[in-house]
Motif scaffolding. Sequence first.
Motif, mmCIF file in Angstrom:
data_model
loop_
_atom_site.group_PDB
_atom_site.id
_atom_site.type_symbol
_atom_site.label_atom_id
_atom_site.label_comp_id
_atom_site.label_asym_id
_atom_site.label_seq_id
_atom_site.Cartn_x
_atom_site.Cartn_y
_atom_site.Cartn_z
ATOM 1 N N ALA A 192 37.354 89.884 31.797
ATOM 2 C CA ALA A 192 36.839 91.208 31.428
ATOM 3 C C ALA A 192 37.843 92.025 30.628
ATOM 4 C CB ALA A 192 36.420 91.961 32.686
ATOM 5 N N ALA A 193 39.122 91.920 30.969
ATOM 6 C CA ALA A 193 40.131 92.689 30.245
ATOM 7 C C ALA A 193 40.208 92.256 28.785
ATOM 8 C CB ALA A 193 41.488 92.538 30.917
ATOM 9 N N LYS A 194 40.196 90.938 28.536
ATOM 10 C CA LYS A 194 40.241 90.445 27.159
ATOM 11 C C LYS A 194 38.957 90.782 26.411
ATOM 12 C CE LYS A 194 43.543 86.671 27.873
ATOM 13 N NZ LYS A 194 43.773 85.202 27.792
ATOM 14 N N ALA A 195 37.829 90.713 27.107
ATOM 15 C CA ALA A 195 36.563 91.058 26.474
ATOM 16 C C ALA A 195 36.543 92.537 26.081
ATOM 17 C CB ALA A 195 35.403 90.736 27.409
ATOM 18 N N THR A 196 37.125 93.378 26.942
ATOM 19 C CA THR A 196 37.199 94.809 26.634
ATOM 20 C C THR A 196 38.036 95.055 25.388
ATOM 21 O OG1 THR A 196 36.935 95.445 28.952
ATOM 22 C CG2 THR A 196 37.972 97.050 27.499
ATOM 23 N N SER A 197 39.208 94.440 25.335
ATOM 24 C CA SER A 197 40.075 94.615 24.164
ATOM 25 C C SER A 197 39.415 94.103 22.895
ATOM 26 C CB SER A 197 41.409 93.899 24.395
ATOM 27 O OG SER A 197 42.119 94.479 25.466
ATOM 28 N N ALA A 198 38.708 92.972 23.009
ATOM 29 C CA ALA A 198 38.023 92.413 21.840
ATOM 30 C C ALA A 198 36.914 93.343 21.373
ATOM 31 C CB ALA A 198 37.457 91.041 22.176
#
Length: 419
Positions: A192-198
């Motif tokens: 979720a953290a990487k998806a948020t940044s993306a």
Amino acid sequence: MGVIRVAGYGRLDATGPGGAPEGGETGPPERGATETTERCPSCGTVAEADDRYCESCGYDLRIVAVAPVAERAPVRRIVIPSGHGPVCSACGTATIGSDGWCDACGRAFNPRDHVERDLGLVAMVSNRGLRHLRNEDSAALRVVRMPDGSDHVVAVVCDGVSSSPRPDEASATAAETACQTMAATLVEGCNAAKATSAGVAAAASAVARMPGAEDSGNAPACTLVSAIVAPDEITVGWVGDSRAYWLADPEDGADDPADGEDTLPGTSTLPPMPAEPAASPGDTPQRRTPSALLTEDDSWATRMIALGAMTEAEAYADRRAHAIVSWLGADAGEVRPRVTSVRPSGPGVLLLCSDGLWNYLSVAPTLAAMVLPDGLTRPLDASRLLTGFALDHGGADNITVALIPYHPPGDPVRGPDHD
């Protein structure tokens, strides 16, 4: 959003409390200095003669003056059942004629004046408010079915910066782009953290490429707050001063009356929670995760306090207090969202909102008391309630509210007849 943008805040510590960030505004004139001022015809706030927009409500000062709010007829709002048709945000009636004008009050209808969406697991309401000429907020929602069969909710709320050109388009572009990218990235297997940044990176790029973005001094701009709600974790990301709140079910006793108000306006109030719950029968039961603000405003005031350049009282008394220092846009520089995660130990709802709501109601336990426990099963009704509260208390800005009910693993999900 009726605020200004301030660039170069990182260099303010060299100028001290009396100075201004490079590229930002200077402080108020010295006593005795003369200046030409006028009042905003919408909210009455004093404005400089060369101001284009009111810093309080975002009104375009170049528009011919309208009757002051105090002199207008009282707003009449009627609750319209869902699915009844388009609702006029000015008078609250579902009487929009085929010509696009409200038959009851005569106001031109814009579909973005009042928007509602209910996906069951998440709902939102966005309203123009009572003083702005258009709704510059936007929201986007998705329910993503993951390969393991679980549902993840993705929600994004964006608030256009009124002092920039086409802020309504900027917010819509950012919300849809971020939400779509986050959903796709989750399905691909990213956390979720990487998806948020993306998602934020994609939204920032899309807004920066909008027509007119070549005017680096005043390009389309907006803020953003997002949430990815998984069965066991909530991940929040933000740029600007749109907020995310965790609101705990008051029936669980999570909120202590001693918690009171935010210790510092615009800063996270979530206390550190134990990593593991008490397991032994003799142990004291773990306190449920209390209601709290999860984000920290990217604002001039919070940054001045963090730099030690001003005390809290000095910062929030300054006319630049609510100016944002981070945003999406071609003139924003490198956009780095802040991301945080929480694993609530009890049921509640996640609230995403623009400053059109939190300018009137910002204390997390008070928000929780208003929308829970009903918000656990009827998030659209609860979103309407919060929107109505902001309208009843002035509606000076656009208002957008998104609510996502959350039940931790192992917690019984309440039915609509729960009491």
